[in-house]
Scaffold this motif. Sequence first.
Motif: not given
Lengths: 115, 113
Positions: B33, B35, B37, B41-43, B45, B91, B104-105, B107
């Motif tokens: 995946y 993602y 950010q 703000q929010k994360v 997809f 991410f 998750f990594g 980033g």
Amino acid sequence: AQSVAQPEDQVNVAEGNPLTVKCTYSVSGNPYLFWYVQYPNRGLQFLLKYITGDNLVKGSYGFEAEFNKSQTSFHLKKPSALVSDSALYFCAVRQLLYNTDKLIFGTGTRLQVFP
Amino acid sequence: EPEVTQTPSHQVTQMGQEVILRCVPISNHLYFYWYRQILGQKVEFLVSFYNNEISEKSEIFDDQFSVERPDGSNFTLKIRSTKLEDSAMYFCASSDQVGNTIYFGEGSWLTVV
């Protein structure tokens, strides 16, 4: 559509006191709920998840979360906060449909623990 | 503990330039995946990838974006012609099975100037 809401932008708590970070969800079907934490300039770290089973889920760093189906909530809790818990906390719901598997995040709650 | 690794950690690029963000997912994972950010703000997809093809993409993932798994370990996100509004933390994430935890990594912070 699946969604989560984090009603508080920021939560302040004194070190040693219990903390709660709120999350409510809206899903069709069974909820798959997650908490992630983001420390400054870092990635998202998995804390805990609820899939099924006990309503009280224990996770990393002493955190736990309580799944409440009637209130559609999944609040994150810790009995005794540490200054090092200060970070950004995200609640997320997993949307699992045919050919779809993704996390939908809330807007995040900044936790500030004061010494 | 196995982890998702991402490079670069930070990249500054001029508007209109191409950018490739690289990720090495956890080795036995099959679902990948991206993602993003935007600051404060929010994360959100962007895209999911399984079995060498895109499973799902969001409205954000337009024709300027592409993903690739060029070999058995890397998973890349390419932005062909960056815009100012592409500035964000990106991410990479992976999971071994549908429904299991997504990891998750750290980033990749992209700044478009």
